[in-house]
Design an enzyme around this catalytic site. Sequence first.
Site, PDB file in Angstrom:
ATOM      1  N   SER A  15      -4.662  -4.117  10.515  1.00 33.85           N
ATOM      2  CA  SER A  15      -5.569  -3.834   9.389  1.00 33.85           C
ATOM      3  C   SER A  15      -4.990  -4.389   8.096  1.00 33.85           C
ATOM      4  CB  SER A  15      -5.803  -2.329   9.242  1.00 33.85           C
ATOM      5  OG  SER A  15      -4.584  -1.656   8.961  1.00 33.85           O
ATOM      6  N   VAL A  58       7.702   0.525  13.815  1.00 29.67           N
ATOM      7  CA  VAL A  58       8.718  -0.350  13.220  1.00 29.67           C
ATOM      8  C   VAL A  58      10.031   0.368  12.911  1.00 29.67           C
ATOM      9  CG1 VAL A  58       7.098  -2.035  12.289  1.00 29.67           C
ATOM     10  CG2 VAL A  58       7.716  -0.025  10.914  1.00 29.67           C
ATOM     11  N   SER A 148       6.145  -4.813  -3.013  1.00 28.96           N
ATOM     12  CA  SER A 148       5.063  -4.363  -3.891  1.00 28.96           C
ATOM     13  C   SER A 148       5.519  -4.535  -5.326  1.00 28.96           C
ATOM     14  CB  SER A 148       4.735  -2.887  -3.635  1.00 28.96           C
ATOM     15  OG  SER A 148       3.887  -2.366  -4.649  1.00 28.96           O
ATOM     16  N   TYR A 161       8.365   5.451  -2.701  1.00 31.60           N
ATOM     17  CA  TYR A 161       7.715   4.178  -2.376  1.00 31.60           C
ATOM     18  C   TYR A 161       8.409   3.021  -3.084  1.00 31.60           C
ATOM     19  CZ  TYR A 161       3.914   0.814  -1.705  1.00 31.60           C
ATOM     20  OH  TYR A 161       3.165  -0.289  -1.360  1.00 31.60           O
ATOM     21  N   LYS A 165      10.326  -0.292  -1.462  1.00 27.53           N
ATOM     22  CA  LYS A 165       9.890  -1.660  -1.759  1.00 27.53           C
ATOM     23  C   LYS A 165      10.948  -2.416  -2.564  1.00 27.53           C
ATOM     24  CE  LYS A 165       5.953  -1.417   0.373  1.00 27.53           C
ATOM     25  NZ  LYS A 165       5.676  -2.244   1.568  1.00 27.53           N
ATOM     26  N   THR A 196      -8.204  -3.319  -0.081  1.00 27.51           N
ATOM     27  CA  THR A 196      -8.142  -2.997   1.338  1.00 27.51           C
ATOM     28  C   THR A 196      -8.781  -1.622   1.549  1.00 27.51           C
ATOM     29  OG1 THR A 196      -5.956  -1.969   1.128  1.00 27.51           O
ATOM     30  CG2 THR A 196      -6.013  -4.326   1.618  1.00 27.51           C
TER      31      THR A 196
END
Length: 259
Positions: A15, A58, A148, A161, A165, A196
């Site tokens: 996706s 992962v 990001s 987050y 990143k 998205t």
Amino acid sequence: MDLNGAAAIISGGASGLGEASARELARVGATVVVADLNVERGKALADEIGGVFAHTDVSDEASVQAAVEAAVATGKPLRAVISSAGIGWAQRTVGRDGSPHDLASYRKVIDVNLIGTFNLMRIGAAAMAKTEPVDEDGARGVVINTASVAGIEGQTGQVAYSASKGGIIGMTLPAARDLAAIGVRVLTIAPGIIDTPIYGKIGDKNAEEFKAKLIGPVAFPKRLGKASEFGHLVRTLIENDYMNGEVIRFDGGIRFQPK
């Protein structure tokens, strides 16, 4: 680096950015391993583009090893390893109620986003090292990781987050230097706000209003990025043999504000 007749593996490939990359690489002749947790979507996409699905976590070494082995089993030389699997999390370091950030959530984000990326990069590169070089430079393949803009200028509540990143960004140059010995280039894309499904479905009034607010800080073009544009960038970076050790902002000139 010619992808026609080569194999590629894409984590998070079922996706969003991963799907767009899978479609683009398949379009130019690559056999793509769609590595994802979503069995239904992953199998459907792999069947559609003539690829292979690998059920992949992962953060789990054995799972990633199996996915890379699936790429090798195609009989095509593995030339592209793309990491786009990731999760988000929003929580302040200390909440309004005075409680500290939940450690388990922080670890989960690091496990999936950072360690997951490292897992696929190291295992995928080891497989590429066993292939024959494609040119006089000794090139064997390309790793493209997805960070990001939040890894550079994270907003309030993005500490977990942004750390994950930022870690991906920090790996880029040393990994490129490490893998130069085997002819593998390493690049990182740092997307801004890309349209998205995470931001809602097209036509949903609330989602469209939310997106309109997100567009505010974008310089030009005044819209969200398209996943297809990300896929195009992935292919371009693979095909340009002199791109290496670099972090590329893909964000329409946005600069995140604290909130």
